[in-house]
Design an enzyme around this catalytic site. Structure first.
Site, PDB file in Angstrom:
ATOM      1  CB  CYS A 281      -0.946  -0.019   1.197  1.00 53.58           C
ATOM      2  SG  CYS A 281      -0.086  -0.044   2.796  1.00 53.58           S
ATOM      3  CG  ASN A 282      -0.350   5.163  -0.276  1.00 52.35           C
ATOM      4  OD1 ASN A 282       0.173   5.258  -1.377  1.00 52.35           O
ATOM      5  ND2 ASN A 282      -1.633   5.417  -0.072  1.00 52.35           N
TER       6      ASN A 282
END
Length: 325
Positions: A281-282
């Site tokens: 993800c981020n």
């Protein structure tokens, strides 16, 4: 027919046997492929954690608080929320204290010794269950991230409160404003061995070694129409599975979908238990939600989190990026 036992949450307990059979099957398959001269890097399973976290319902947590001892961790992001009220006997933990920059790269893991000291300060004892809750709703990922860390430290009894603080309040359960009395706990003794993957392993997946990449961010960030990083888009070959799609609204609260629904959703995208999987993800928190779904609820044997995350991949000059769905 022998019926499955159920956990204290009323959820079917798939048991350690299924996970063990899965690991044995992977080992056998790796041996066969090696004998045939195949590339086995795609199915290299990480060393298993001591025990996997599970979900816990409000009813089960209420009973656990009566029996005791149990350590409850409040990982809501705002310290003022904790001061206003919190679950009984909950200790507040700032979720960002679990990550730091590493050689300029933000949001990275810290050392095992650091986590051992931090969790001891929070009163986490290897002999007592730990229950973690977030605000619920959009912040469910904070609780799953801390659960992933504790699993990597070898704690054998970690629970994530289904629905978090929001559902606890909707169910009219008790809250408090006093702070817990923390006795010096025992030390977690195992090494730090989180189920994690690095940049080189993600590169190998992009080059086609058979590992499945799964992006936990929302569809707009995956397509490159949104995002805060230097470059937008996603890692080539990644499958978009937003973490929030594993939740559903039930009785006004956002809670986890049943295991059968989770399994159907992942398998429809080709995310199946026979494959090695890297989720990202981020910053690592959203990916931890997918890790909990795949490893702890569905008992997939080989799931790791890319700890560099999209923040590392997108900032580099030598990594390919795909824009579009």
């Amino acid at each position: 027919m022998k019926r499955r036992q159920k956990t204290g949450d009323g959820r079917p307990d798939c048991g350690e046997g299924r996970a063990e059979r899965g690991r044995s099957w992977l080992l056998l398959l790796a041996v066969v492929l090696a004998a045939c001269g195949a590339n086995t890097s795609a199915i290299r399973a990480p060393a298993p954690v001591a025990a996997l976290p599970t979900l816990i319902s409000g009813d089960s947590l209420a009973a656990l608080l009566v029996r005791g001892p149990v350590r409850v961790l409040d990982v809501r992001q705002q310290w003022t929320d904790y001061l206003l009220n919190h679950l009984p006997e909950a200790e507040w933990a700032q979720v960002e204290s679990f990550r730091a920059a590493e050689r300029g790269l933000p949001f990275q893991l810290l050392s095992g010794d650091y986590y051992l000291g931090l969790f001891q300060r929070l009163g986490v004892d290897p002999a007592a269950p730990v229950v973690i809750y977030s605000a619920g709703d959009a912040n469910d990922i904070d609780a799953t991230y801390v659960a992933w860390l504790l699993a990597g430290l070898g704690h054998t009894s970690v629970r994530v409160l289904d629905g978090g603080y929001a559902k606890w309040v909707l169910d009219n359960r008790p809250l408090g404003r006093t702070y817990p009395k923390i006795d010096p706990p025992g030390l977690l003794k195992s090494g730090f061995n989180p189920e994690a993957a690095g940049l080189a392993e993600v590169r190998a997946a992009v080059q086609g070694n058979g590992t499945v990449l799964v992006d936990a961010r929302n569809a707009a960030q995956f397509a490159g129409t949104a995002g805060a990083q230097r470059r937008r888009g996603h890692i080539p070959g990644a499958i978009d599975h937003p973490w929030a799609s594993d939740l559903e609204t039930r009785d006004l609260a956002l809670v986890w979908k049943p295991a059968d629904a989770l399994r159907a959703g992942y398998e429809a995208q080709g995310i199946t238990p026979d494959k090695a999987i890297i989720v990202y993800c981020n910053t690592g928190t959203e990916a931890s939600h997918l890790w909990l779904a795949l490893r702890a609820i569905l008992h997939y044997p080989n799931v790791r989190i890319y700890t560099g995350a999209w923040s590392e991949w997108s900032e580099r000059e030598d990594t390919p990026v795909v824009v579009g769905p």
